[in-house]
Design a protein around this motif. Structure first.
Motif, mmCIF file in Angstrom:
data_model
loop_
_atom_site.group_PDB
_atom_site.id
_atom_site.type_symbol
_atom_site.label_atom_id
_atom_site.label_comp_id
_atom_site.label_asym_id
_atom_site.label_seq_id
_atom_site.Cartn_x
_atom_site.Cartn_y
_atom_site.Cartn_z
ATOM 1 N N PHE A 183 2.305 -2.933 -10.881
ATOM 2 C CA PHE A 183 1.831 -3.872 -9.861
ATOM 3 C C PHE A 183 2.887 -4.012 -8.765
ATOM 4 C CE2 PHE A 183 1.750 -8.056 -7.944
ATOM 5 C CZ PHE A 183 0.431 -8.197 -7.560
ATOM 6 N N ALA A 184 4.139 -4.227 -9.160
ATOM 7 C CA ALA A 184 5.220 -4.400 -8.184
ATOM 8 C C ALA A 184 5.384 -3.143 -7.327
ATOM 9 C CB ALA A 184 6.528 -4.730 -8.903
ATOM 10 N N THR A 185 5.317 -1.987 -7.956
ATOM 11 C CA THR A 185 5.459 -0.722 -7.223
ATOM 12 C C THR A 185 4.323 -0.534 -6.228
ATOM 13 O OG1 THR A 185 6.616 0.278 -9.094
ATOM 14 C CG2 THR A 185 5.638 1.787 -7.488
ATOM 15 N N LYS A 186 3.100 -0.787 -6.664
ATOM 16 C CA LYS A 186 1.938 -0.603 -5.775
ATOM 17 C C LYS A 186 1.975 -1.583 -4.608
ATOM 18 C CE LYS A 186 -0.962 2.189 -8.382
ATOM 19 N NZ LYS A 186 -1.171 3.459 -7.726
ATOM 20 N N ALA A 187 2.366 -2.841 -4.861
ATOM 21 C CA ALA A 187 2.453 -3.826 -3.780
ATOM 22 C C ALA A 187 3.546 -3.433 -2.792
ATOM 23 C CB ALA A 187 2.709 -5.219 -4.355
ATOM 24 N N ARG A 188 4.688 -2.975 -3.300
ATOM 25 C CA ARG A 188 5.768 -2.523 -2.427
ATOM 26 C C ARG A 188 5.337 -1.306 -1.611
ATOM 27 N NH1 ARG A 188 9.963 0.852 -5.206
ATOM 28 N NH2 ARG A 188 8.174 2.230 -4.989
ATOM 29 N N ASP A 189 4.708 -0.334 -2.281
ATOM 30 C CA ASP A 189 4.293 0.880 -1.578
ATOM 31 C C ASP A 189 3.253 0.575 -0.506
ATOM 32 O OD1 ASP A 189 6.039 2.210 -3.229
ATOM 33 O OD2 ASP A 189 4.482 3.202 -4.423
ATOM 34 N N CYS A 201 -0.886 -9.932 -0.714
ATOM 35 C CA CYS A 201 -0.052 -9.141 -1.626
ATOM 36 C C CYS A 201 -0.866 -8.649 -2.814
ATOM 37 C CB CYS A 201 1.126 -9.990 -2.106
ATOM 38 S SG CYS A 201 2.214 -9.160 -3.278
ATOM 39 N N VAL A 202 -1.584 -9.546 -3.470
ATOM 40 C CA VAL A 202 -2.387 -9.165 -4.639
ATOM 41 C C VAL A 202 -3.496 -8.200 -4.227
ATOM 42 C CG1 VAL A 202 -3.990 -10.054 -6.382
ATOM 43 C CG2 VAL A 202 -1.826 -11.236 -5.969
ATOM 44 N N GLY A 203 -4.154 -8.467 -3.116
ATOM 45 C CA GLY A 203 -5.248 -7.620 -2.660
ATOM 46 C C GLY A 203 -4.817 -6.223 -2.244
ATOM 47 N N ALA A 204 -3.539 -6.061 -1.917
ATOM 48 C CA ALA A 204 -3.042 -4.741 -1.510
ATOM 49 C C ALA A 204 -2.886 -3.790 -2.691
ATOM 50 C CB ALA A 204 -1.698 -4.892 -0.794
ATOM 51 N N VAL A 205 -2.886 -4.332 -3.903
ATOM 52 C CA VAL A 205 -2.714 -3.500 -5.097
ATOM 53 C C VAL A 205 -4.070 -2.928 -5.493
ATOM 54 C CG1 VAL A 205 -2.055 -3.484 -7.530
ATOM 55 C CG2 VAL A 205 -0.712 -4.799 -5.873
ATOM 56 N N LYS A 227 3.563 1.247 3.537
ATOM 57 C CA LYS A 227 2.560 2.049 4.246
ATOM 58 C C LYS A 227 1.832 1.238 5.316
ATOM 59 C CE LYS A 227 1.770 5.239 0.456
ATOM 60 N NZ LYS A 227 0.857 5.651 -0.620
ATOM 61 N N GLY A 228 2.288 0.003 5.548
ATOM 62 C CA GLY A 228 1.722 -0.777 6.637
ATOM 63 C C GLY A 228 0.823 -1.928 6.249
ATOM 64 N N ALA A 229 0.693 -2.244 4.981
ATOM 65 C CA ALA A 229 -0.110 -3.413 4.591
ATOM 66 C C ALA A 229 0.478 -4.641 5.281
ATOM 67 C CB ALA A 229 -0.103 -3.599 3.078
ATOM 68 N N ALA A 230 -0.391 -5.522 5.717
ATOM 69 C CA ALA A 230 0.057 -6.679 6.483
ATOM 70 C C ALA A 230 -0.252 -7.978 5.751
ATOM 71 C CB ALA A 230 -0.635 -6.682 7.847
#
Length: 193
Positions: free
Chosen positions: A117-123, A169-173, A127-130
């Motif tokens: 989860f932490a890796t996917k949110a960071r990535d 943050c949660v939705g970006a994963v 990559k431009g998630a806002a």
């Protein structure tokens, strides 16, 4: 497993979710490993249906996963132990293992969902998630933000992250498309010996 993969919550936190802990699209973590762990975790869009279904008709003090046996008071066994044991069996059945030579345990464990989860949110952020920052991720995970670089500036002075930032943050994963993580209640809830 889906809740862990899409929330970053610890297994003990998941095992202790009660119906009354769910409101306004969030799970309130009331008991945690640290004070920073007591927090609101937004419910990922992919989890809304299953959480609503599990909560339906339950009293506020009923566990969301009421099929998990509750250990006797004073027992050294934690409520999450059946979940961990079921995951180990599930992982072994799929022949998923990462064990260094001579090691007793695999490096792949239930906590791997939290790391993913932490890796996917960071990535996603890279990559431009806002709508969120690394400090938001720390807060969603229940980590103390004051120990981070710029901790006093971002944690103490700037204050807590907004619920909208946590939702971003949660939705970006996202899990890989077509991935289904499942285990039956019977696999998950066998009594602990």
């Amino acid at each position: 497993m889906m809740i862990a993969a899409l929330s970053g919550m610890r297994v003990d936190e998941i095992a202790r979710i009660k119906a009354g802990d769910i409101a306004n699209g969030c799970i309130e973590v009331k008991e945690a490993k640290t004070r920073a762990g007591e927090r609101l975790v937004p419910i990922h869009p992919a989890l809304k249906e299953v959480i609503a279904r599990r909560k339906a008709g339950k009293e506020d003090d009923a566990y969301l996963f009421d099929e998990i046996p509750t250990p006797r008071p004073g027992s050294a066994i934690e409520r999450s132990q059946p979940i961990v044991k079921a995951f180990i069996s599930y992982r072994r059945a799929l022949k998923v293992d990462d064990r260094p030579p001579g090691a007793r345990q695999s490096r792949i464990d239930f906590h791997s969902f939290r790391r993913t989860f932490a890796t996917k949110a960071r990535d996603a952020l890279l990559k431009g998630a806002a709508g969120y920052s690394p400090w938001t991720l720390a807060e969603v995970l229940g980590h103390g933000r004051e120990v981070m670089e710029l901790g006093m500036t971002m944690a103490r002075y700037a204050g807590d992250e907004t619920l909208d930032a946590k939702r971003a943050c949660v939705g970006a994963v996202l899990l890989p498309s077509g991935l289904l993580i499942s285990a039956t209640s019977e696999e998950c809830c066998a009594p602990v010996q």
